[in-house]
Design an enzyme around this catalytic site. Sequence first.
Site, PDB file in Angstrom:
ATOM      1  N   ASP A 161       0.881  -1.132   0.040  1.00  0.00           N
ATOM      2  CA  ASP A 161      -0.181   0.005  -0.038  1.00  0.00           C
ATOM      3  C   ASP A 161       0.795   1.261  -0.001  1.00  0.00           C
ATOM      4  O   ASP A 161       2.203   1.127   0.305  1.00  0.00           O
ATOM      5  CB  ASP A 161      -0.970  -0.048   1.211  1.00  0.00           C
ATOM      6  CG  ASP A 161      -1.636   1.325   1.478  1.00  0.00           C
ATOM      7  OD1 ASP A 161      -2.270   1.594   0.458  1.00  0.00           O
ATOM      8  OD2 ASP A 161      -1.665   1.753   2.418  1.00  0.00           O
ATOM      9  N   ASP A 205       0.022   5.187   1.041  1.00  0.00           N
ATOM     10  CA  ASP A 205      -0.139   5.979   2.022  1.00  0.00           C
ATOM     11  C   ASP A 205      -0.109   5.564   3.456  1.00  0.00           C
ATOM     12  O   ASP A 205      -0.843   4.608   3.582  1.00  0.00           O
ATOM     13  CB  ASP A 205      -1.675   6.808   1.754  1.00  0.00           C
ATOM     14  CG  ASP A 205      -1.871   7.544   0.567  1.00  0.00           C
ATOM     15  OD1 ASP A 205      -1.088   8.504   0.280  1.00  0.00           O
ATOM     16  OD2 ASP A 205      -2.491   7.028  -0.404  1.00  0.00           O
ATOM     17  N   GLY A 242      -7.295   4.086   3.379  1.00  0.00           N
ATOM     18  CA  GLY A 242      -7.400   2.806   2.236  1.00  0.00           C
ATOM     19  C   GLY A 242      -8.627   2.733   1.295  1.00  0.00           C
ATOM     20  O   GLY A 242      -8.626   1.873   0.515  1.00  0.00           O
ATOM     21  N   VAL A 243      -9.630   3.463   1.595  1.00  0.00           N
ATOM     22  CA  VAL A 243     -11.166   3.327   0.627  1.00  0.00           C
ATOM     23  C   VAL A 243     -10.697   4.563  -0.183  1.00  0.00           C
ATOM     24  O   VAL A 243     -10.189   5.655   0.026  1.00  0.00           O
ATOM     25  CB  VAL A 243     -12.253   3.537   1.582  1.00  0.00           C
ATOM     26  CG1 VAL A 243     -12.185   1.989   2.281  1.00  0.00           C
ATOM     27  CG2 VAL A 243     -12.211   4.569   2.287  1.00  0.00           C
ATOM     28  N   ARG A 247     -11.788   7.806  -2.739  1.00  0.00           N
ATOM     29  CA  ARG A 247     -12.041   9.205  -2.525  1.00  0.00           C
ATOM     30  C   ARG A 247     -13.579   9.236  -2.401  1.00  0.00           C
ATOM     31  O   ARG A 247     -14.225   9.809  -1.456  1.00  0.00           O
ATOM     32  CB  ARG A 247     -11.611  10.077  -3.564  1.00  0.00           C
ATOM     33  CG  ARG A 247     -11.499  11.660  -3.067  1.00  0.00           C
ATOM     34  CD  ARG A 247     -11.054  12.318  -4.405  1.00  0.00           C
ATOM     35  NE  ARG A 247      -9.623  11.933  -4.902  1.00  0.00           N
ATOM     36  CZ  ARG A 247      -9.250  12.251  -5.988  1.00  0.00           C
ATOM     37  NH1 ARG A 247      -9.711  13.231  -7.014  1.00  0.00           N
ATOM     38  NH2 ARG A 247      -7.823  11.959  -6.377  1.00  0.00           N
ATOM     39  N   SER A 250      -5.384   5.021  -4.101  1.00  0.00           N
ATOM     40  CA  SER A 250      -5.528   6.490  -4.681  1.00  0.00           C
ATOM     41  C   SER A 250      -5.029   6.865  -6.031  1.00  0.00           C
ATOM     42  O   SER A 250      -4.195   6.169  -6.585  1.00  0.00           O
ATOM     43  CB  SER A 250      -4.155   7.148  -3.757  1.00  0.00           C
ATOM     44  OG  SER A 250      -3.997   8.326  -4.193  1.00  0.00           O
ATOM     45  N   LYS A 251      -5.764   7.756  -6.455  1.00  0.00           N
ATOM     46  CA  LYS A 251      -5.529   8.315  -7.900  1.00  0.00           C
ATOM     47  C   LYS A 251      -4.275   9.072  -8.092  1.00  0.00           C
ATOM     48  O   LYS A 251      -3.661   9.243  -9.102  1.00  0.00           O
ATOM     49  CB  LYS A 251      -6.862   8.970  -8.372  1.00  0.00           C
ATOM     50  CG  LYS A 251      -8.105   7.964  -8.355  1.00  0.00           C
ATOM     51  CD  LYS A 251      -9.178   8.890  -9.187  1.00  0.00           C
ATOM     52  CE  LYS A 251     -10.331   8.210  -9.206  1.00  0.00           C
ATOM     53  NZ  LYS A 251     -11.430   8.699  -9.798  1.00  0.00           N
ATOM     54  N   ASN A 252      -3.804   9.482  -6.879  1.00  0.00           N
ATOM     55  CA  ASN A 252      -2.604  10.200  -6.831  1.00  0.00           C
ATOM     56  C   ASN A 252      -1.306   9.291  -6.846  1.00  0.00           C
ATOM     57  O   ASN A 252      -0.113   9.895  -6.559  1.00  0.00           O
ATOM     58  CB  ASN A 252      -2.583  11.392  -5.902  1.00  0.00           C
ATOM     59  CG  ASN A 252      -3.666  12.224  -6.179  1.00  0.00           C
ATOM     60  OD1 ASN A 252      -3.559  13.034  -7.066  1.00  0.00           O
ATOM     61  ND2 ASN A 252      -4.656  12.519  -5.168  1.00  0.00           N
ATOM     62  N   ASP A 288      -1.558  -0.412   6.167  1.00  0.00           N
ATOM     63  CA  ASP A 288      -1.759   0.486   7.228  1.00  0.00           C
ATOM     64  C   ASP A 288      -3.227   0.561   7.696  1.00  0.00           C
ATOM     65  O   ASP A 288      -3.560   1.236   8.694  1.00  0.00           O
ATOM     66  CB  ASP A 288      -1.007   1.871   7.385  1.00  0.00           C
ATOM     67  CG  ASP A 288      -1.690   2.837   6.344  1.00  0.00           C
ATOM     68  OD1 ASP A 288      -1.943   2.259   5.288  1.00  0.00           O
ATOM     69  OD2 ASP A 288      -2.277   3.952   6.883  1.00  0.00           O
TER      70      ASP A 288
END
Length: 216
Positions: free
Chosen positions: A8, A10, A45-46, A48, A115-117, A169
């Site tokens: 993962d 973030d 984790g989910v 946006r 994340s799209k980022n 996390d």
Amino acid sequence: MIKACIFDMDGVLVSTEKYHFEAWQRLAATLDIVIDEKFNENLKGVSRAVCIDLILKHGGIHKTEEEKQQLAAQKNEWFLESISHISPQDLFSGVYEFLTLLQEKGYKTALGSASKNAPLLLEKLQITQFFEAVIDGNIIEKAKPNPEVFLRGAAAIGVEPQYCVVFEDAISGVQAARAAGMYCIGIGSAEILTQANFCISSLSEMKLEMLEKLKT
Ligand code: G6P
Ligand code: MG
């Protein structure tokens, strides 16, 4: 034996989780909704879109799809401002060393993030080259705890789920990894990440022997 590590992003590789939280808190405040660290565990984790739904539900507020998209865009604008200065120095301690070791030892690696980022952040952190596959929020259809993100990651690097270990996390991420039939090493508290096989506080604690000990 473990053949692949799926990460993962973030909260595992970099401390961007705090920027997500700050942006969500700021957005919620514009709607007179208060969210705290405990509530934030549900947002980790989910996707946006799901975060928006959870926050609105928490505040008992209804918004149209168009309004929700505007809220999501505003949150992302604040988040992008926060990460604008991110550089390799922001990687959590031990991350670069562990990724380098895995590469040297021939382990397969993938990123599995909602994340799209994610591609932007990997670039800023200068670690894109460590991942043979990047499965992110632009690709997946079903948010964690659905196992899609990790199953796609494993398929992309050609390793069966039982030979993969996921580093996570988030409660939803640990659930997704276990639902995918993979090992999961939690980054954080075992009291929160109850379904992880075991927890460490950061990747700086990771040793290859710990991977070698996992029985598949
Ligand atoms: C990750 C983070 C979440 C974030 C989600 C979507 O899963 O843990 O906090 O909300 O990605 O990120 P995005 O950058 O696409 O808004
Ligand atoms: Mg995370």
